[in-house]
Design an enzyme around this catalytic site. Sequence first.
Site, short mmCIF file in Angstrom:
data_model
loop_
_atom_site.label_atom_id
_atom_site.label_comp_id
_atom_site.label_asym_id
_atom_site.label_seq_id
_atom_site.Cartn_x
_atom_site.Cartn_y
_atom_site.Cartn_z
CG HIS A 37 40.81 37.03 34.76
ND1 HIS A 37 40.86 36.40 33.55
CD2 HIS A 37 40.81 36.06 35.69
CE1 HIS A 37 40.88 35.11 33.75
NE2 HIS A 37 40.85 34.87 35.04
CD GLU B 221 23.41 30.47 33.36
OE1 GLU B 221 24.42 31.07 33.67
OE2 GLU B 221 23.37 29.23 33.21
CG ASP C 43 26.20 32.91 30.70
OD1 ASP C 43 26.93 33.30 29.76
OD2 ASP C 43 26.60 32.15 31.59
CB CYS D 194 22.88 33.98 41.26
SG CYS D 194 22.78 32.98 39.76
C1 PEP Z 1 25.48 34.17 35.13
O1 PEP Z 1 25.60 33.75 33.98
O2 PEP Z 1 24.92 35.24 35.42
C2 PEP Z 1 26.03 33.39 36.25
C3 PEP Z 1 25.80 33.73 37.49
O3 PEP Z 1 26.81 32.33 35.95
P1 PEP Z 1 28.35 32.47 35.49
O4 PEP Z 1 28.74 33.91 35.63
O5 PEP Z 1 29.12 31.56 36.36
O6 PEP Z 1 28.29 32.03 34.07
MG MG Z 2 26.27 31.76 33.60
#
Ligand code: PEP
Ligand code: MG
Length: 556
Positions: A212, A433, A457, A504
């Site tokens: 956080h 991921e 991930d 992303c």
């Molecule tokens: C990721 O896993 O990199 C991602 C963008 O999704 P989140 O962080 O929402 O799991």
């Molecule tokens: Mg993710």
Amino acid sequence: MPDQPAPGSGRPDSAPPGSGHPDRPAFSGSGGFLTGLGVSQGRAAGPAMRMAAPPTLPPPRPVADPAAESSAVAAALEAVAADLSRRAAGASGEAADILEALAMIADDPMLLEDAQGRAREGMDAAHALDAAFAQHRDTLAALGGYLAERAADLDDLKHRAVAFALGLPMPGLPSPGHPYVLVAEDLSPADTAGLGPDVLALVTERGGPTSHTAILARGRGLPAVVACKGIMDVPDGTVVGVDGRTGELAVGLTEQEAAEVQEADRAERARLAAGRGPGRTSDGHPVKLLLNIGSAADLRPGAEGVGLFRTEFLFLDRTTAPSFEEQVAAYAEVFARAESVIVRTLDAGTDKPLPFLGLPGEPNPALGVRGLRVDRLLPDVLDTQLDAIAEAARKTGAEAWVMAPMVTTTAEATGFAKRARARGIARVGAMIEVPAAALRAGRLLRELDFLSIGTNDLAQYTFAADRQHSALADLLDPRQPALLELIAMCARAGREAGKPVGVCGEAAGDPLLAPLLVGLGVTSLSMAPVCVPAVREALAGLTLADCRERATAALA
Ligand code: PEP
Ligand code: MG
């Protein structure tokens, strides 16, 4: 590049850090140095101030008037809730939401009833509160996943309530009356969300890049360093310089040196803010710069669309399923305001459970039913969401791009694509991921129109390191060559198929990593809005060949 970049260097010493960040000089301070993980933009310098320690519970005292203790319990919870609500009113966006949610927990009638019951049975107010919070904490921890994560928030509330009952100042942020660098072992969501304008930067001894603290600091544009060993040994008032990008800390700067850091940061922010236009390298190679958002409120100008709309963020606190109409409205609001939007279908489970789904607790939630896998138990949820996305696109005339989280096999990708296309959704993709999906990227692209690599991930699953675990943060460093190999593999598959492959995860918003990712062949970078200017500038300063050179060096 080492296979395991070390996150901290222990006690301050006089050797300058081996920065490993060729773009930026280390601090030119006259004191010692510490290093941690830089999790946001910018630099700042000022006197370090540590958070007040939580109260120590004294031995129980005999109680003469249980009714008075019961009233003291109520007064303490009321004071904590009021304090949080007051801070929520002064905050905005995600910060305000977090503070409001914590105020609601402090206001929970069941918590009050439990604590007052204990007081009526003869416990003093502080111990009654301590015991009631402990009971609530155990209940949440037993539920696992996101709710277990929230158990730590209860500790923060407990410390505040117990301090109030003991007549001590509530632990929390210092108020020295001048700008300062906030130093803490770790920061609760309430503290991070409620930071005032006098906080120049923050440094924590614990915490990981997706904590956080990191997410909120990034959202506010505050320089922040986590997992910084030795920072708690730095005495209050010592002037420190903080580099939120590199994780470097200069300890014991002079006032003059601190002023220079502040001035350099101001100049850098002004230069970045002046940048405009689409993402491209200096020789014109286009790289789309996109936004990661959780709702329309996060949209900001200056990017080329939305690369990750985390739809689960809309419904995190819901105990009843959002209706079709409600979803259409939420998606349409984003479609109407953004140039192009990639909607991610609900990514529920592990660190982001959606209470309305009523999924059972699991012993190993990160490896369990999460993301697209929820569809195995509750297929209606995905059907309704796809219907709502298609309807929102129809209503707004937008071209909807949709992707599923946690896709692992080709069969999953095929099934998802079929259901999305049946509703007329224009472009269907998957997040990468899971290493299994990265290894099969080429095959997945026979079924799909695009891929988006979730490095948060993908790192977690490649290195078998919990992304929330502060002690393993070094393993989650996206510069790890094994992760880069997987990204390169996906980008190659995209090139061969003539289809876009973006990133992303948080790595995309790091101006040092962005050129490297481009060099690996990704076609778009999607990031927190605050990261866009620095990434745009980083790309504009390099040719595509420079980016490729960096990628080759990193892989080697
Ligand atoms: C990721 O896993 O990199 C991602 C963008 O999704 P989140 O962080 O929402 O799991
Ligand atoms: Mg993710």
